[in-house]
Design a protein around this motif. Sequence first.
Motif, PDB file in Angstrom:
ATOM      1  N   LYS A  72      41.526  37.280  46.685  1.00  0.00           N
ATOM      2  CA  LYS A  72      41.820  35.999  46.041  1.00  0.00           C
ATOM      3  C   LYS A  72      42.556  36.269  44.722  1.00  0.00           C
ATOM      4  CE  LYS A  72      39.080  33.772  49.013  1.00  0.00           C
ATOM      5  NZ  LYS A  72      39.569  32.805  50.006  1.00  0.00           N
ATOM      6  N   VAL A  73      43.316  35.306  44.275  1.00  0.00           N
ATOM      7  CA  VAL A  73      43.950  35.394  42.958  1.00  0.00           C
ATOM      8  C   VAL A  73      42.857  35.302  41.899  1.00  0.00           C
ATOM      9  CG1 VAL A  73      45.429  34.185  41.316  1.00  0.00           C
ATOM     10  CG2 VAL A  73      46.165  34.456  43.685  1.00  0.00           C
ATOM     11  N   ARG A  74      42.807  36.250  41.004  1.00  0.00           N
ATOM     12  CA  ARG A  74      41.816  36.256  39.935  1.00  0.00           C
ATOM     13  C   ARG A  74      42.410  35.583  38.695  1.00  0.00           C
ATOM     14  NH1 ARG A  74      40.137  41.981  38.681  1.00  0.00           N
ATOM     15  NH2 ARG A  74      38.056  41.198  38.168  1.00  0.00           N
ATOM     16  N   VAL A  75      41.659  34.623  38.165  1.00  0.00           N
ATOM     17  CA  VAL A  75      42.145  33.837  37.024  1.00  0.00           C
ATOM     18  C   VAL A  75      41.124  33.923  35.893  1.00  0.00           C
ATOM     19  CG1 VAL A  75      42.847  31.561  36.197  1.00  0.00           C
ATOM     20  CG2 VAL A  75      43.353  32.250  38.558  1.00  0.00           C
ATOM     21  N   GLY A  76      41.551  34.475  34.772  1.00  0.00           N
ATOM     22  CA  GLY A  76      40.680  34.567  33.609  1.00  0.00           C
ATOM     23  C   GLY A  76      40.616  33.251  32.853  1.00  0.00           C
ATOM     24  N   ILE A  77      39.478  33.011  32.219  1.00  0.00           N
ATOM     25  CA  ILE A  77      39.290  31.815  31.398  1.00  0.00           C
ATOM     26  C   ILE A  77      38.883  32.266  30.000  1.00  0.00           C
ATOM     27  CG2 ILE A  77      38.030  29.659  31.076  1.00  0.00           C
ATOM     28  CD1 ILE A  77      37.431  29.693  34.091  1.00  0.00           C
ATOM     29  N   GLU A 115      40.682  25.932  44.687  1.00  0.00           N
ATOM     30  CA  GLU A 115      42.083  26.305  44.886  1.00  0.00           C
ATOM     31  C   GLU A 115      42.231  27.736  45.375  1.00  0.00           C
ATOM     32  OE1 GLU A 115      44.952  24.378  44.539  1.00  0.00           O
ATOM     33  OE2 GLU A 115      43.489  22.732  44.481  1.00  0.00           O
ATOM     34  N   ASP A 116      41.135  28.289  45.909  1.00  0.00           N
ATOM     35  CA  ASP A 116      41.162  29.618  46.523  1.00  0.00           C
ATOM     36  C   ASP A 116      41.399  30.726  45.503  1.00  0.00           C
ATOM     37  OD1 ASP A 116      40.623  30.817  48.971  1.00  0.00           O
ATOM     38  OD2 ASP A 116      42.731  31.208  49.392  1.00  0.00           O
ATOM     39  N   ALA A 117      40.858  30.546  44.308  1.00  0.00           N
ATOM     40  CA  ALA A 117      40.992  31.552  43.245  1.00  0.00           C
ATOM     41  C   ALA A 117      39.603  32.017  42.814  1.00  0.00           C
ATOM     42  CB  ALA A 117      41.748  30.974  42.059  1.00  0.00           C
ATOM     43  N   GLU A 118      39.565  33.164  42.152  1.00  0.00           N
ATOM     44  CA  GLU A 118      38.311  33.717  41.638  1.00  0.00           C
ATOM     45  C   GLU A 118      38.306  33.631  40.112  1.00  0.00           C
ATOM     46  OE1 GLU A 118      36.198  38.073  41.026  1.00  0.00           O
ATOM     47  OE2 GLU A 118      37.462  37.787  42.809  1.00  0.00           O
ATOM     48  N   PRO A 119      37.400  32.834  39.527  1.00  0.00           N
ATOM     49  CA  PRO A 119      37.330  32.742  38.063  1.00  0.00           C
ATOM     50  C   PRO A 119      36.758  34.030  37.469  1.00  0.00           C
ATOM     51  CG  PRO A 119      36.141  30.928  39.150  1.00  0.00           C
ATOM     52  CD  PRO A 119      36.413  31.966  40.188  1.00  0.00           C
ATOM     53  N   VAL A 120      37.285  34.425  36.317  1.00  0.00           N
ATOM     54  CA  VAL A 120      36.796  35.608  35.609  1.00  0.00           C
ATOM     55  C   VAL A 120      36.643  35.248  34.129  1.00  0.00           C
ATOM     56  CG1 VAL A 120      37.185  38.039  35.071  1.00  0.00           C
ATOM     57  CG2 VAL A 120      38.121  37.075  37.195  1.00  0.00           C
ATOM     58  N   GLN A 144      31.935  36.006  41.196  1.00  0.00           N
ATOM     59  CA  GLN A 144      32.500  36.998  42.109  1.00  0.00           C
ATOM     60  C   GLN A 144      32.122  36.743  43.571  1.00  0.00           C
ATOM     61  OE1 GLN A 144      32.398  41.164  40.910  1.00  0.00           O
ATOM     62  NE2 GLN A 144      32.367  40.604  38.743  1.00  0.00           N
ATOM     63  N   CYS A 145      31.123  35.903  43.797  1.00  0.00           N
ATOM     64  CA  CYS A 145      30.704  35.598  45.177  1.00  0.00           C
ATOM     65  C   CYS A 145      31.260  34.272  45.704  1.00  0.00           C
ATOM     66  CB  CYS A 145      29.176  35.570  45.264  1.00  0.00           C
ATOM     67  SG  CYS A 145      28.392  37.190  45.224  1.00  0.00           S
ATOM     68  N   ARG A 146      31.311  33.270  44.853  1.00  0.00           N
ATOM     69  CA  ARG A 146      31.664  31.921  45.324  1.00  0.00           C
ATOM     70  C   ARG A 146      32.979  31.855  46.106  1.00  0.00           C
ATOM     71  NH1 ARG A 146      31.679  27.539  40.840  1.00  0.00           N
ATOM     72  NH2 ARG A 146      32.127  26.193  42.594  1.00  0.00           N
ATOM     73  N   PRO A 147      34.044  32.510  45.636  1.00  0.00           N
ATOM     74  CA  PRO A 147      35.312  32.366  46.362  1.00  0.00           C
ATOM     75  C   PRO A 147      35.294  32.986  47.758  1.00  0.00           C
ATOM     76  CG  PRO A 147      35.663  33.178  44.120  1.00  0.00           C
ATOM     77  CD  PRO A 147      34.205  33.296  44.403  1.00  0.00           C
ATOM     78  N   TYR A 148      34.313  33.816  48.056  1.00  0.00           N
ATOM     79  CA  TYR A 148      34.285  34.552  49.324  1.00  0.00           C
ATOM     80  C   TYR A 148      33.146  34.103  50.237  1.00  0.00           C
ATOM     81  CZ  TYR A 148      37.326  37.421  46.440  1.00  0.00           C
ATOM     82  OH  TYR A 148      38.343  37.835  45.615  1.00  0.00           O
ATOM     83  N   GLU A 149      32.537  32.962  49.932  1.00  0.00           N
ATOM     84  CA  GLU A 149      31.431  32.442  50.728  1.00  0.00           C
ATOM     85  C   GLU A 149      31.918  31.839  52.042  1.00  0.00           C
ATOM     86  OE1 GLU A 149      28.345  30.617  47.419  1.00  0.00           O
ATOM     87  OE2 GLU A 149      30.110  29.474  48.000  1.00  0.00           O
ATOM     88  N   ALA A 150      31.144  32.043  53.092  1.00  0.00           N
ATOM     89  CA  ALA A 150      31.388  31.321  54.352  1.00  0.00           C
ATOM     90  C   ALA A 150      30.741  29.939  54.273  1.00  0.00           C
ATOM     91  CB  ALA A 150      30.828  32.102  55.533  1.00  0.00           C
TER      92      ALA A 150
END
Length: 446
Positions: free
Chosen positions: A248-253, A276-281, A185-191
């Motif tokens: 970000k687009v949330r993508v479930g695995i 790819e600018d997505a958030e894994p879930v 939940q943090c990685r896609p929004y890191e500076a």
Amino acid sequence: MSDKKNSPVCDQNCDTCNGMPPRVIFTEEMRKEYTILFPTMLPRHFKIMEKVFNYYGYHTELLEDGTHGDSKTVIDAGLKYVHNDACYPALLVIGQFISALQSGRYDTHKVALLLTQTGGGCRASNYIALLRKALVNAGFEYVPVISLNVSGLESMPGFKLTIPMIHRLMYAILYGDLLLLLVNQCRPYEAVKGTAEALADQWSTRLAKEMTEGAINYKKIKKTYREIIASFAAIDGVDCDARRNHEKVRVGIVGEIFVKFSPLGNNGLEDFLVSEDAEPVMGGLIDFVLYVVSNAMLDYELYGIGKMKAKIYKIADKFFLGKQDDLIAAVKEDGRFVPPTSFRITRTLARDYVGMGVKMGEGWLLTAEIFELIHEGVGNVVITQPFGCLPNHIVGKGMMKPIKETYPDVNLVAIDYDAGATAINQENRIKLMLANAKKNKGKSHT
């Protein structure tokens, strides 16, 4: 290349009678001087678990062969020593073991291999036979293979899975699940890229130490949950508003447990989605533990077998659910992250689509996890499908049509993983899914 002097073999020679390689016994004497290797799947979870094993007097080491861009060596070893009809996770796990033994890093006469067995009808129980055959063919027939199981499938005098050890391992799983959730939940929004991973590594080191310091203090564990959550919420440079609003687009695995979780098995799927600018879930490992527990209870409910076993597992179910509840409560209390879904809910979600007796491999859990993601508002799901796993294809790819009929806006893609599949083809299919996801972003799926 055998060493019969240092290789005690089963007195009954039962494996040989069944046409299998003889079972080399891991003795109490070996425990004192042998290094026990075990394969990667969830590196952060397993590093904490490694310290738990060490706490109980075992010298264990988590293998990382193939996880740093060198997977070809592992795959080649798997292809050489595993029949090509075997499933892809079997090829990778056995290939990782053989690759490590051939690396020259270990005295192979002072090494044992540890592999889990859940008691299921497929790879979770049968890898050990495949591994022993591969060891014979590779010239390592003297290396003991230890089964890590609570099903009574195999036992070794030099390795015992005790209740206190299981207790600590459970907390290692819960800690690992919490770190997995927060990092994703943090990685896609890191500076600054890598900040969340670095923080998780710091916590992994601290938690591994905590798991080996005297008696378990559950009050302290719940306090530690809150400290971990607060530390991730305070990371500099993370866009909290964007995270909260799911910009970000949330993508479930979902998928077979090894290729779902292991970067070796899924070609670094989580890293790719973030790039790819997505958030894994994804759900945690505790869900799979509860799935195994549920199936033991279902055996009695559906078939009338294992009455005493079902009673024991009912106690375990209540215990594990309670621990998951406390972790969820800690995330909800903080309010800055999306908590996991209780398994009480998860195991009810697929009942109208797949029978609860479908429990080979990931069985009904895989379908339930897809619905769990949909109910959480995650309308994009990658179903990781390993070659050779028929049950996984039935409850994954086979369920796509009925799920789409109920939720037509849900974006589902099944990605095949095997030794012959190229990462570029897998990534192109995921990119196409992401393009559709960005176009459909904002639509409701619940």
